[in-house]
Design an enzyme around this catalytic site. Sequence first.
Site, PDB file in Angstrom:
ATOM      1  N   HIS A 129     -28.412 -29.294  64.541  1.00  0.00           N
ATOM      2  CA  HIS A 129     -27.639 -28.615  65.585  1.00  0.00           C
ATOM      3  C   HIS A 129     -26.136 -28.727  65.311  1.00  0.00           C
ATOM      4  O   HIS A 129     -25.347 -29.001  66.207  1.00  0.00           O
ATOM      5  CB  HIS A 129     -27.994 -29.143  66.972  1.00  0.00           C
ATOM      6  CG  HIS A 129     -29.389 -28.771  67.373  1.00  0.00           C
ATOM      7  ND1 HIS A 129     -29.672 -27.931  68.414  1.00  0.00           N
ATOM      8  CD2 HIS A 129     -30.574 -29.098  66.836  1.00  0.00           C
ATOM      9  CE1 HIS A 129     -30.987 -27.762  68.507  1.00  0.00           C
ATOM     10  NE2 HIS A 129     -31.552 -28.465  67.550  1.00  0.00           N
ATOM     11  N   LYS A 133     -18.484  14.432  53.302  1.00  0.00           N
ATOM     12  CA  LYS A 133     -18.520  15.300  54.496  1.00  0.00           C
ATOM     13  C   LYS A 133     -19.492  16.455  54.262  1.00  0.00           C
ATOM     14  O   LYS A 133     -20.279  16.809  55.136  1.00  0.00           O
ATOM     15  CB  LYS A 133     -17.111  15.840  54.786  1.00  0.00           C
ATOM     16  CG  LYS A 133     -17.119  16.954  55.821  1.00  0.00           C
ATOM     17  CD  LYS A 133     -15.748  17.431  56.214  1.00  0.00           C
ATOM     18  CE  LYS A 133     -15.877  18.645  57.132  1.00  0.00           C
ATOM     19  NZ  LYS A 133     -14.651  18.956  57.834  1.00  0.00           N
TER      20      LYS A 133
END
Length: 522
Positions: free
Chosen positions: A282, A141
């Site tokens: 595919h 922080k």
Amino acid sequence: MTDSRRPVRRALVGVSDKAGLVELASGLHAAGVEVVSTGGTAKAIADAGVPVTPVEQVTGFPESLDGRVKTLHPGVHAGLLADTGNPQHVAQLGELGIEAFDLLVVNLYPFVRTVASGATPDECVEQIDIGGPAMVRAAAKNHASVAVVVDPARYDWVLAQVAEGGFTLADRRSLAAAAYRHTAAYDVAVASWIGSALAPDDEGSGFPGWVGATWDRRSVLRYGENPHQRAALYTSGDGGTGLATATQLHGKEMSYNNYVDADAAWRAAHDHADPCVAIIKHANPCGIAVSEVDIAAAHRGAHACDPLSAFGGVIAANREVSVDMAEQVAEVFTEVIVAPAYADGAVEVLTRKKNIRVLIAEPPRRGGTELRPISGGLLLQQSDALDAPGDDPSGWTLATGAPADEATLADLAFAWRTCRAVKSNAIVIATGGATVGCGMGQVNRVDAAKLAVARAGADRAKGAVAASDAFFPFPDGLEVLAQAGVKAVVQPGGSVSDAKVLAAAEAAGVTVYLTGTRHFAH
Ligand SMILES: NC(=O)c1ncn([C@@H]2O[C@H](COP(=O)(O)O)[C@@H](O)[C@H]2O)c1NC=O
């Protein structure tokens, strides 16, 4: 505005993983940095003859409660949270007699490793780090003033920055982001474990009330399924295994579609215990085959199923690729080949075609759950197991026709095991341990049967066997197979029309086995 470096004068170091610690501490000391450390860390540093200030000297408090309280003290947290650019903070620190830290180096108790080791719940609880994450969050922080380091692999870089005059704001921001990711992943692991081991809230379903996961970006891909879509590959925070962590030995960068097809091929090849090759386009098979002889024979079988479609396909082998198999593959344009290993000389043969991508991968992980995003949510399901009830031919029910001989039964078992790799509705026609015709992705079963027969051709369908991933809702699909000369069919059964389907099979002289289990793959 230049991003000037912020010098490091005071560092707090408390690490569970002591690798590289002494080198780090002595490097910091040599750079004139005061090193403050927690119990075991301070001892390791002092034992190496490097000066260190015990954290107790900062807190005025002994480490207590079996180490549960070491750094949870304003002397530490005010030192980490003070905004040194704010005169009021600096004045308050002075009044309180607290010194600010410029650098925090922490790594946390090995909670995940402790759980994985089979430790008791009490031992696991004791490995939930509290003081470490509190300090990491505080420093992250306060990245305007403090640099925070959670990864021992960065120690050399840290020393280099300290020697250069400290960390830039950009450095501190990026370290803060890494720090919060680290504590977030840690909290996900703790929350998941408590929610399953200590306080299951699954109401007996096996599905917890909350699911957390973290993913690390492994690579950015050139594009997604289509060139206008952007895409990247992530691996699961727990390391993961399988295709996503494969090593590429040769070839162009893997594309999004390469990954999708290679994963389908890799899974399909590992559905079989015998040497197996799966060729995928595919996400559906152009051919899958096994061979008791060798992997090159399996590849010949898989390729022969549909040579037209195998052009530009993705190949997976569940055994080392031999030079013989490599010679065969080199004859055909192939996008990707993936295998657990390559015999000496096989990669050289394969790469005669410069565009082929050659991968080596760990087997896919079996079992567990699968996640599938849907709009606004996520579906979770158990993976389709390889040993689902009904997969063992000894448990099948002969519903009509003569019992299959050994070779026919082996082909039925192969076809049944293979059809789970074919998108539903799936019909697989097979003979001699190889698919000869796959009908996939159809919206009705009769069209899947027609497609499989068309792909097999009249000669290969005659006398072959077929598997259907789900029951025949009407006799028509089975009749298509029977008319093509398929001699035996395996399917789950369970349709309201089973009697009519079986009557059609009986009339055509087709043997039918029922598994009682379905293998849809959508
Ligand atoms: N209890 C505390 O105040 C506390 N402060 C830091 N730790 C952890 O203790 C470890 C270092 O301890 P040691 O230096 O004693 O080996 C680090 O992993 C750090 O994250 C703590 N341990 C657990 O919460």
